[in-house]
Motif scaffolding. Sequence first.
Motif, PDB file in Angstrom:
ATOM      1  N   SER A  34       0.857  -1.179   0.000  1.00  0.00           N
ATOM      2  CA  SER A  34       0.000   0.000   0.000  1.00  0.00           C
ATOM      3  C   SER A  34       0.897   1.234   0.000  1.00  0.00           C
ATOM      4  O   SER A  34       2.102   1.135   0.242  1.00  0.00           O
ATOM      5  CB  SER A  34      -0.939   0.000   1.211  1.00  0.00           C
ATOM      6  N   ASP A  62       1.569  11.310  10.356  1.00  0.00           N
ATOM      7  CA  ASP A  62       0.465  11.022  11.268  1.00  0.00           C
ATOM      8  C   ASP A  62       0.322   9.513  11.441  1.00  0.00           C
ATOM      9  O   ASP A  62       0.302   8.764  10.465  1.00  0.00           O
ATOM     10  CB  ASP A  62      -0.819  11.622  10.687  1.00  0.00           C
ATOM     11  N   SER A  64      -2.193   7.724  12.237  1.00  0.00           N
ATOM     12  CA  SER A  64      -3.416   7.160  11.654  1.00  0.00           C
ATOM     13  C   SER A  64      -3.226   6.818  10.181  1.00  0.00           C
ATOM     14  O   SER A  64      -3.786   5.844   9.687  1.00  0.00           O
ATOM     15  CB  SER A  64      -4.605   8.111  11.837  1.00  0.00           C
ATOM     16  N   VAL A  65      -2.409   7.595   9.466  1.00  0.00           N
ATOM     17  CA  VAL A  65      -2.110   7.290   8.071  1.00  0.00           C
ATOM     18  C   VAL A  65      -1.336   5.981   7.991  1.00  0.00           C
ATOM     19  O   VAL A  65      -1.638   5.098   7.174  1.00  0.00           O
ATOM     20  CB  VAL A  65      -1.306   8.437   7.402  1.00  0.00           C
ATOM     21  N   GLU A  67      -1.310   3.537  10.170  1.00  0.00           N
ATOM     22  CA  GLU A  67      -2.223   2.446  10.537  1.00  0.00           C
ATOM     23  C   GLU A  67      -3.095   2.041   9.353  1.00  0.00           C
ATOM     24  O   GLU A  67      -3.266   0.849   9.077  1.00  0.00           O
ATOM     25  CB  GLU A  67      -3.098   2.857  11.724  1.00  0.00           C
ATOM     26  N   ASP A  68      -3.620   3.033   8.649  1.00  0.00           N
ATOM     27  CA  ASP A  68      -4.458   2.743   7.475  1.00  0.00           C
ATOM     28  C   ASP A  68      -3.663   2.030   6.385  1.00  0.00           C
ATOM     29  O   ASP A  68      -4.169   1.109   5.737  1.00  0.00           O
ATOM     30  CB  ASP A  68      -5.065   4.029   6.911  1.00  0.00           C
ATOM     31  N   LEU A  69      -2.421   2.449   6.180  1.00  0.00           N
ATOM     32  CA  LEU A  69      -1.588   1.820   5.160  1.00  0.00           C
ATOM     33  C   LEU A  69      -1.236   0.377   5.528  1.00  0.00           C
ATOM     34  O   LEU A  69      -1.186  -0.495   4.657  1.00  0.00           O
ATOM     35  CB  LEU A  69      -0.320   2.633   4.918  1.00  0.00           C
ATOM     36  N   ILE A  71      -3.106  -1.651   7.356  1.00  0.00           N
ATOM     37  CA  ILE A  71      -4.342  -2.415   7.141  1.00  0.00           C
ATOM     38  C   ILE A  71      -4.559  -2.669   5.652  1.00  0.00           C
ATOM     39  O   ILE A  71      -4.882  -3.786   5.241  1.00  0.00           O
ATOM     40  CB  ILE A  71      -5.559  -1.682   7.758  1.00  0.00           C
ATOM     41  N   ALA A  72      -4.336  -1.645   4.832  1.00  0.00           N
ATOM     42  CA  ALA A  72      -4.528  -1.801   3.389  1.00  0.00           C
ATOM     43  C   ALA A  72      -3.552  -2.817   2.810  1.00  0.00           C
ATOM     44  O   ALA A  72      -3.926  -3.648   1.975  1.00  0.00           O
ATOM     45  CB  ALA A  72      -4.370  -0.450   2.684  1.00  0.00           C
ATOM     46  N   ASN A  75      -4.672  -6.304   3.867  1.00  0.00           N
ATOM     47  CA  ASN A  75      -5.837  -6.725   3.079  1.00  0.00           C
ATOM     48  C   ASN A  75      -5.443  -7.093   1.658  1.00  0.00           C
ATOM     49  O   ASN A  75      -5.976  -8.053   1.082  1.00  0.00           O
ATOM     50  CB  ASN A  75      -6.910  -5.641   3.080  1.00  0.00           C
TER      51      ASN A  75
END
Length: 106
Positions: A34, A62, A64-65, A67-69, A71-72, A75
């Motif tokens: 990601s 950040d 949160s960015v 963390e999102d990456l 997870i992506a 997935n």
Amino acid sequence: MKDLMNMMKAAQEMKGRMEELQARIAEMVIEGRSGGGLVVVTLNGKGEMKGLKIDKSLVSDDVSVLEDLIIAAHNDANGKVEYETNAKMQEVTAGLPIPPGLKFPF
């Protein structure tokens, strides 16, 4: 009676192929990415995470960015594991009437 014996032989052969396939699937190494490759997650064929690489440039960003990456990327890798598993299962079960949605390995 001969048909029954042929069916039993075919079932035994299928069992052997399935066991071989499960071993091959467990040994697979799949990467998910990601953020243009800034985050890379490595899974084995069972979907267990075996590695995580994070580009240093993300550490100061950040959280949160990041963390999102992660997870992506996970997935993405998980989807690839599922695709490869299904492709290998179709090789083994070619021609058998397997109900749709049936997940392998059992």
